[in-house]
Motif scaffolding. Structure first.
Motif, mmCIF file in Angstrom:
data_model
loop_
_atom_site.group_PDB
_atom_site.id
_atom_site.type_symbol
_atom_site.label_atom_id
_atom_site.label_comp_id
_atom_site.label_asym_id
_atom_site.label_seq_id
_atom_site.Cartn_x
_atom_site.Cartn_y
_atom_site.Cartn_z
ATOM 1 N N ALA A 142 29.963 -30.683 56.123
ATOM 2 C CA ALA A 142 31.049 -31.012 55.193
ATOM 3 C C ALA A 142 32.153 -29.962 55.191
ATOM 4 C CB ALA A 142 30.504 -31.202 53.775
ATOM 5 N N GLY A 143 32.291 -29.254 56.288
ATOM 6 C CA GLY A 143 33.340 -28.247 56.383
ATOM 7 C C GLY A 143 33.063 -26.983 55.595
ATOM 8 N N LEU A 144 31.846 -26.828 55.077
ATOM 9 C CA LEU A 144 31.544 -25.643 54.271
ATOM 10 C C LEU A 144 31.667 -24.367 55.104
ATOM 11 C CD1 LEU A 144 28.518 -26.733 52.023
ATOM 12 C CD2 LEU A 144 30.981 -26.872 51.581
ATOM 13 N N GLY A 145 31.240 -24.418 56.358
ATOM 14 C CA GLY A 145 31.359 -23.244 57.216
ATOM 15 C C GLY A 145 32.807 -22.835 57.395
ATOM 16 N N MET A 146 33.688 -23.797 57.629
ATOM 17 C CA MET A 146 35.107 -23.509 57.743
ATOM 18 C C MET A 146 35.618 -22.827 56.481
ATOM 19 S SD MET A 146 38.249 -26.228 57.710
ATOM 20 C CE MET A 146 37.831 -26.657 56.017
ATOM 21 N N LEU A 147 35.232 -23.361 55.324
ATOM 22 C CA LEU A 147 35.674 -22.792 54.054
ATOM 23 C C LEU A 147 35.120 -21.385 53.851
ATOM 24 C CD1 LEU A 147 35.273 -25.974 51.815
ATOM 25 C CD2 LEU A 147 37.423 -24.980 52.636
ATOM 26 N N GLN A 148 33.890 -21.157 54.286
ATOM 27 C CA GLN A 148 33.295 -19.827 54.157
ATOM 28 C C GLN A 148 34.073 -18.801 54.978
ATOM 29 O OE1 GLN A 148 29.398 -21.376 55.212
ATOM 30 N NE2 GLN A 148 28.518 -20.617 53.309
ATOM 31 N N LEU A 164 24.578 -20.719 55.954
ATOM 32 C CA LEU A 164 25.408 -21.618 56.745
ATOM 33 C C LEU A 164 24.647 -22.880 57.151
ATOM 34 C CD1 LEU A 164 26.839 -18.871 59.122
ATOM 35 C CD2 LEU A 164 28.107 -20.002 57.289
ATOM 36 N N GLY A 165 25.385 -23.910 57.563
ATOM 37 C CA GLY A 165 24.782 -25.125 58.098
ATOM 38 C C GLY A 165 24.700 -26.261 57.104
ATOM 39 N N GLY A 166 24.396 -27.438 57.628
ATOM 40 C CA GLY A 166 24.306 -28.632 56.785
ATOM 41 C C GLY A 166 23.205 -28.564 55.762
ATOM 42 N N LYS A 167 22.224 -27.713 55.983
ATOM 43 C CA LYS A 167 21.083 -27.622 55.068
ATOM 44 C C LYS A 167 21.459 -27.100 53.690
ATOM 45 C CE LYS A 167 19.719 -23.003 56.725
ATOM 46 N NZ LYS A 167 20.848 -22.864 57.697
ATOM 47 N N ILE A 168 22.596 -26.421 53.550
ATOM 48 C CA ILE A 168 22.939 -25.825 52.250
ATOM 49 C C ILE A 168 23.624 -26.811 51.313
ATOM 50 C CG2 ILE A 168 23.254 -23.608 53.424
ATOM 51 C CD1 ILE A 168 26.273 -23.849 52.589
ATOM 52 N N MET A 169 24.081 -27.959 51.828
ATOM 53 C CA MET A 169 24.886 -28.860 51.004
ATOM 54 C C MET A 169 24.166 -29.282 49.729
ATOM 55 S SD MET A 169 26.859 -31.296 53.787
ATOM 56 C CE MET A 169 25.349 -32.023 54.409
ATOM 57 N N LYS A 170 22.882 -29.611 49.845
ATOM 58 C CA LYS A 170 22.125 -30.098 48.693
ATOM 59 C C LYS A 170 21.896 -29.010 47.649
ATOM 60 C CE LYS A 170 17.686 -29.150 50.943
ATOM 61 N NZ LYS A 170 16.407 -29.718 51.437
ATOM 62 N N MET A 219 16.212 -36.482 58.658
ATOM 63 C CA MET A 219 17.306 -35.528 58.503
ATOM 64 C C MET A 219 18.585 -36.230 58.057
ATOM 65 S SD MET A 219 18.816 -32.767 61.287
ATOM 66 C CE MET A 219 17.191 -32.164 61.705
ATOM 67 N N VAL A 220 18.827 -37.409 58.597
ATOM 68 C CA VAL A 220 20.010 -38.176 58.211
ATOM 69 C C VAL A 220 20.001 -38.445 56.709
ATOM 70 C CG1 VAL A 220 21.114 -40.434 58.365
ATOM 71 C CG2 VAL A 220 20.447 -39.228 60.448
ATOM 72 N N LYS A 221 18.870 -38.880 56.200
ATOM 73 C CA LYS A 221 18.759 -39.169 54.762
ATOM 74 C C LYS A 221 18.996 -37.919 53.934
ATOM 75 C CE LYS A 221 15.592 -43.093 55.258
ATOM 76 N NZ LYS A 221 14.245 -43.630 54.959
ATOM 77 N N GLU A 222 18.439 -36.799 54.385
ATOM 78 C CA GLU A 222 18.597 -35.552 53.640
ATOM 79 C C GLU A 222 20.041 -35.055 53.685
ATOM 80 O OE1 GLU A 222 16.307 -31.262 53.114
ATOM 81 O OE2 GLU A 222 15.467 -32.829 54.401
ATOM 82 N N LEU A 223 20.667 -35.183 54.839
ATOM 83 C CA LEU A 223 22.065 -34.780 54.960
ATOM 84 C C LEU A 223 22.958 -35.628 54.055
ATOM 85 C CD1 LEU A 223 22.328 -34.287 58.834
ATOM 86 C CD2 LEU A 223 22.630 -32.491 57.114
ATOM 87 N N LEU A 230 26.936 -32.673 46.973
ATOM 88 C CA LEU A 230 28.088 -31.787 47.128
ATOM 89 C C LEU A 230 29.364 -32.431 46.616
ATOM 90 C CD1 LEU A 230 29.353 -29.182 48.259
ATOM 91 C CD2 LEU A 230 29.533 -30.364 50.479
ATOM 92 N N ALA A 231 29.544 -33.716 46.889
ATOM 93 C CA ALA A 231 30.736 -34.422 46.411
ATOM 94 C C ALA A 231 30.819 -34.374 44.892
ATOM 95 C CB ALA A 231 30.720 -35.868 46.901
ATOM 96 N N SER A 232 29.680 -34.457 44.243
ATOM 97 C CA SER A 232 29.648 -34.388 42.781
ATOM 98 C C SER A 232 30.086 -33.003 42.295
ATOM 99 C CB SER A 232 28.242 -34.702 42.275
ATOM 100 O OG SER A 232 28.175 -34.601 40.875
ATOM 101 N N VAL A 233 29.595 -31.969 42.958
ATOM 102 C CA VAL A 233 29.980 -30.597 42.587
ATOM 103 C C VAL A 233 31.475 -30.384 42.830
ATOM 104 C CG1 VAL A 233 29.641 -28.143 43.084
ATOM 105 C CG2 VAL A 233 27.679 -29.696 43.049
#
Length: 397
Positions: A142-148, A164-170, A219-223, A230-233
């Motif tokens: 979700a672009g979090l790495g770019m923002l970091q 870092l990575g998609g795993k942190i979104m949740k 993994m797809v479901k978790e992502l 993340l969208a809610s936050v």
């Protein structure tokens, strides 16, 4: 045949736009040695955007080291236009899927940090206007790495800073903006993408694109769940709801990050490119346009290079032929307006063989030569439509 325009996208993993067009030009000249051939290297926002736009913006390339999706330091580049204010960044050059071997592709771990490093470098050099090509990403963070990389910090419910990575979104519970790059508020981003997928949900970034980036079903479901959380936050933090915004799912949700945290505009890649290249003016009086890409199917009529080229050609009643490594739904493509659609592969070949650059060049050259030979025998075959009247009186040359 007096003037033929070539506007062919790259054959990804095989030929650049320029290489494909050069092979096609050689095929034309075998039949029409006196023909004017206008080659317009082109891209739709992904691979090749930098090479396409930089010459027309009279810009120069900036080489630097940044981190790839697995945080390995590699050499990469972006462009700065002659105005010194406009940066052209192709996400795929630093956060792209081809940079990661198939065995190491993992959107839980992959980060867009490197794209943020390129933006930061351009900001430091005084750029305030950005053209960002989203396409071919290896990430679903979700672009979090770019923002970091630009100074944003993300924390979990316990107040611990996340990695870092998609795993942190949740896990994201709060967002700290105190250390963001001071020039971000002055910057404007034109986000170039060719998809309309929302941020999350059944048609969102994770479900549609994460599998090709190495995600299995679980993994797809978790992502996707992480992106929804993340969208809610983000909505609570910025008052911007990106969850169902068309296009926010581009590049693993990076477009959503731009929408939420920057001054930006999402724009169709091919439409922007054609506008910047003055395409409509340059194709005037053309007898034929040949376009194409590695694969042409129904999706090609949804923002890809071939359909963008077709749309502009139809405004001037110029017939368009499309070529590709593989084709599907030919009848649909003909109904959409393509005069004809051809596969460049003349005989059964494995995908690996067909994608060998020398083979692909030979196949393009041979196919285009054969197309021109048919036209030479009977110019009327180029159009069954009375509106293409320029061919009705065309004399064999």
């Amino acid at each position: 045949m007096k003037k033929i325009v070539l506007a062919i996208d790259s054959f990804k993993g095989s030929l650049t736009s320029q290489e494909a067009e050069q092979a096609a030009a050689e095929g034309i000249l075998q039949v029409y040695p006196a023909c004017e051939i206008l080659q317009i290297p082109i891209a739709d926002g992904g691979e090749g955007l930098l090479d396409t736009l930089l010459p027309y913006l009279q810009g120069h390339s900036i080489s630097l080291y940044a981190h790839n999706p697995l945080m390995e330091l590699i050499e990469t580049c972006y462009g700065i236009a002659s105005d010194g204010q406009t940066a052209i960044i192709e996400m795929a050059t630093i956060s792209g899927l081809p940079l990661i071997p198939p065995s190491k592709r993992n959107p839980f771990e992959a980060t867009s940090f490197g794209t943020g490093e390129l933006i930061k470098d351009a900001l430091d050099k005084g750029c305030r206007n950005f053209i960002i090509g989203l396409g071919g990403s290896a990430t679903n963070d979700a672009g979090l790495g770019m923002l970091q990389a630009l100074g944003y910090r993300f924390f979990n419910k316990q107040g611990e800073e996340l990695g870092l990575g998609g795993k942190i979104m949740k896990e994201v519970a709060s967002i700290d903006t105190k250390s963001i790059h001071p020039a971000l508020e002055e910057a404007f981003f034109t986000i170039v993408c060719d998809v309309i997928n929302p941020f999350c949900g059944p048609k969102g970034a994770a479900y549609v694109y994460a599998p090709q980036k190495g995600a299995d079903e679980a993994m797809v479901k978790e992502l996707d769940a992480g992106m929804a959380s993340l969208a809610s936050v983000i909505r609570k933090t910025t008052d911007r709801d990106i969850a169902v915004c068309p296009g926010a799912g581009a590049a693993g949700g990076m477009a959503g990050a731009f929408l939420a945290f920057t001054n930006c505009l999402l724009k169709s890649g091919i439409h922007l490119v054609l506008e910047m290249l003055s395409f409509s003016r340059r194709i005037k009086n053309a007898d034929l346009i040949i376009t194409g890409e590695g694969r042409i199917d129904r999706q090609s009529a949804m923002g890809k290079v071939p359909y963008g080229v077709l749309t502009k050609a139809q405004e001037q009643d110029i017939p368009v032929i499309a070529i590709a490594g593989s084709i599907e739904e030919v009848n649909y493509l003909n109904q959409a307006g393509f005069q004809a659609v051809f596969s460049i592969t003349p005989a059964p070949l494995s995908l690996q063989e067909a994608m060998e650059p020398i083979v692909a060049r030979q196949n393009i050259r041979g196919l285009v030569s054969q197309i021109c030979r048919v036209i030479e025998i009977n110019p009327r075959v180029i159009s069954s439509s009375p509106s293409h009247s320029k061919f009705s009186s065309f004399k064999k040359r």
